[in-house]
Motif scaffolding. Structure first.
Motif, mmCIF file in Angstrom:
data_model
loop_
_atom_site.group_PDB
_atom_site.id
_atom_site.type_symbol
_atom_site.label_atom_id
_atom_site.label_comp_id
_atom_site.label_asym_id
_atom_site.label_seq_id
_atom_site.Cartn_x
_atom_site.Cartn_y
_atom_site.Cartn_z
ATOM 1 N N UNK A 136 -52.804 22.379 -9.834
ATOM 2 C CA UNK A 136 -54.439 22.734 -9.688
ATOM 3 C C UNK A 136 -54.008 24.607 -10.040
ATOM 4 N N UNK A 137 -55.973 24.462 -10.185
ATOM 5 C CA UNK A 137 -56.179 26.420 -10.128
ATOM 6 C C UNK A 137 -57.306 26.572 -9.698
ATOM 7 N N UNK A 138 -57.280 27.195 -9.447
ATOM 8 C CA UNK A 138 -58.301 28.331 -7.467
ATOM 9 C C UNK A 138 -58.654 28.631 -9.055
ATOM 10 N N UNK A 139 -60.596 29.095 -9.451
ATOM 11 C CA UNK A 139 -61.527 29.626 -10.033
ATOM 12 C C UNK A 139 -62.189 31.026 -8.363
ATOM 13 N N UNK A 140 -61.673 31.211 -8.770
ATOM 14 C CA UNK A 140 -62.150 33.229 -8.209
ATOM 15 C C UNK A 140 -63.120 33.762 -9.001
ATOM 16 N N UNK A 141 -64.117 33.760 -7.924
ATOM 17 C CA UNK A 141 -65.961 34.708 -9.218
ATOM 18 C C UNK A 141 -66.384 35.418 -7.786
ATOM 19 N N UNK A 142 -66.756 36.590 -8.191
ATOM 20 C CA UNK A 142 -67.438 37.069 -7.186
ATOM 21 C C UNK A 142 -68.879 36.495 -6.421
ATOM 22 N N UNK A 143 -68.834 36.627 -5.269
ATOM 23 C CA UNK A 143 -69.978 35.616 -4.503
ATOM 24 C C UNK A 143 -71.140 36.926 -4.266
ATOM 25 N N UNK A 144 -71.769 36.437 -3.539
ATOM 26 C CA UNK A 144 -73.269 36.568 -3.146
ATOM 27 C C UNK A 144 -74.144 37.971 -3.961
#
Length: 576
Positions: A72-80
């Protein structure tokens, strides 16, 4: 789960029991000692004995539950950030921060959290658990590392005959895939070739992940950095097309032929707008057109590349390359077939004012022009046999730096995204050159023979670790660089900035001296009386000088003997 076996027969029905009894000892064989055999005896010293300390157990089996493993992959996106704010656009993020900081809730929240944050900052400052005690020794080890590169993968065009790889674009999400545009620039060959382009997964290089099926072969492909599933393409027949990769390889929409470019599209880029749907393109028909994929029936804006600023399409220069940097959202660079680089500003009021600066760069066509990711006012161009570095601070001047003239054509170039002084060039003899201008300006730091075919396209990953090179025969080679070529060092950005400023000042001084010399020459010509030159006399003098040089060269090679008059003149010159 128990493992057991039940015996269904009696003990007396299988096998006979063993009956043991005591018997008196008896001598079976008596062998007396033989002294003659003592001579053949070889004593063993030392004597090895094998001892097994662990207990000997019988073989047994145990049944355990099998664990199911999935990837499984993890999608990290800058939030806020809101949806209309692109985190990579510095101008939009700065504007949004200023709006938030003016709110009353923001001030109260900062005051309330300030005491808590200050407490933990003081707590962390009491001891530095991340202190590096051997930093100097690590830097010395890095300096000793020699630059190196190796080919880790080769992706080949699945069609036959194979076509040129005209453009490469890495997927913005971790560079897991690369989009390759295939097109033959030979008009006679392009009629019967396949027009498909492909998206390749770098971990599965034998089968394309997605097949793009345009109506005409694609020269350029670009991913949208905001919406990763949107892809923009420029076709050989001048049309602009875009795909939604979630819905397959068929185009979502394309521009009408009558409102599109008249020549092949050599450059197309997405614009950092709020909607993420705006783009622009450049072609050799002398036009730059702006589009919105929500309405592609006609361009929203048009610019004619007429450097005389008359806005005449018949006098326009053909765009052979295009560059756009998101940090300068209103400016872009155009490399032309005539060897001129045009710096354009979209915010200008009239079309002639949009052509801001002109740089006369190369003898032939400008194959690629690209801005430095750390210093946007500095850009790099490739054409004829050299690569040259320019700055927008010097108008109508020559380049501040340039490479040596190569024996083969330079076809493409790009900056390293992590090191400000490193850039890459590819040549028509299949060699990839890696330049570090802090180390050497006239020779590459490393040259890698990638292919026997000419290299046409070049693109680097965001982390700078892998560089993709595409050939004329449809092969894409992924070249992995050593850590020293993709890791920025201390003060490297400052040193590069200082070097660019020094070279710009030097070029400015040379430019001023050249202008002064031209003014003095013009004043000298004005002071002299006008003399009518005889054209026949000038021709005769040039003819005599030419024949004299030919005779001197023949005498030097021994093909012709000197005359008596010439021997006397030579003897007189030797005596004097």
């Amino acid at each position: 789960m128990e493992i057991k076996y039940e015996y269904s027969r009696k003990r007396s029905e299988f096998g006979r029991p063993c009956v043991f009894s005591d018997l008196p000892a008896e001598v079976t064989v008596n062998i007396p000692p033989d002294p003659a055999l003592a001579e053949d005896f070889i004593p063993q010293d030392p004597v090895d004995f094998a001892v097994q300390e662990g207990p000997v157990l019988a073989g047994h089996e145990v049944n355990t539950e099998r664990s199911q493993v999935t990837i499984r992959g993890v999608n990290h996106v800058e939030g806020g950030w809101p949806k209309h704010v692109d985190p990579k656009n510095q101008e939009l993020t700065t504007r949004y921060r200023e709006e938030v900081e003016r709110e009353e809730v923001y001030t109260k929240t900062i005051q309330r959290l300030g005491f808590v944050v200050e407490h933990y900052i003081r707590q962390n400052n009491t001891i530095d658990i991340y202190e590096e005690y051997f930093e100097e020794e690590e830097e010395e080890d890095e300096d000793e590392e020699h630059p190196s590169a190796k080919i880790i993968c080769v992706i080949r065009d699945p069609n036959n005959p194979r076509r040129m790889c005209t453009h490469l674009s890495w997927h913005p999400d971790g560079n897991r895939a690369v989009a390759v545009a295939y097109c033959s620039l030979d008009f006679q060959e392009s009629r019967n070739l396949n027009s498909d382009s492909y998206v390749w997964d770098v971990e599965k290089p034998y089968t394309p992940e997605l097949t793009l099926k345009p109506s005409s072969p694609v020269l350029t492909l670009e991913y949208n950095s905001k919406d990763w599933y949107h892809m923009l393409g420029g076709c050989y027949n001048g049309q602009i097309v875009y795909w939604d990769t979630r819905k397959g390889g068929l185009p979502m929409e394309m521009t009408p032929v009558e409102f599109s470019h008249r020549d092949p599209v050599y450059g197309a880029y997405w614009l950092p707008s709020r909607t993420g749907t705006e783009c622009f393109s450049g072609s050799t028909d002398g036009q730059v057109l702006w589009w919105d994929i929500r309405k592609m029936s006609q361009p929203s804006e048009r610019l004619v590349l007429d450097i005389s600023r008359q806005d005449q399409l018949k006098d326009a220069l053909g765009a052979s390359s295009l560059d756009f940097a998101p940090v300068l959202p209103t400016k872009f660079l155009v490399g032309t077939e005539q060897g001129i680089i045009i710096s354009c500003n979209r915010d200008a009021k009239t079309p002639p004012e949009k052509i801001a600066n002109i740089f006369r760069s190369h003898i032939g066509a400008v194959y690629r022009v690209t801005r430095n990711p750390f210093f946007p006012k500095v850009f790099l161009s490739v054409g004829d046999w050299t690569a040259r570095i320019w700055t927008e601070e010097l108008m109508d001047s020559s380049s501040i730096m340039e490479t040596r003239y190569h024996s083969s054509y330079l076809m493409n170039t790009c900056w390293s995204p992590v090191k400000p002084a490193v850039f890459f060039t590819v040549r028509s003899d299949g060699v990839l050159d890696i330049w570090d201008i802090l180390f050497h300006q006239k020779e590459p730091s490393l040259s890698v023979k990638v292919s026997n075919d000419p290299l046409l396209s070049l693109c680097s990953q965001e982390n700078g670790r892998i560089v993709s090179c595409a050939t004329k025969m449809g092969n894409v080679s992924l070249v992995e660089l050593s850590p020293g070529l993709c890791t920025i060092r201390k003060n490297e950005k400052t040193l590069t900035s200082t070097m660019f400023e020094r070279e710009a000042r030097r070029e400015k001084v040379l430019q001023d001296k050249y202008k002064e010399r031209l003014l003095r020459e013009q004043d000298r010509l004005r002071a002299q009386p006008e003399q009518q030159e005889d054209a026949v006399q000038i021709f005769q003098q040039a003819r005599e000088d030419f024949l004299t040089s030919i005779k001197a060269e023949r005498r030097r090679r021994g093909l012709e003997a000197p005359t008596e008059g010439e021997e006397e003149e030579a003897a007189a010159e030797e005596q004097s």
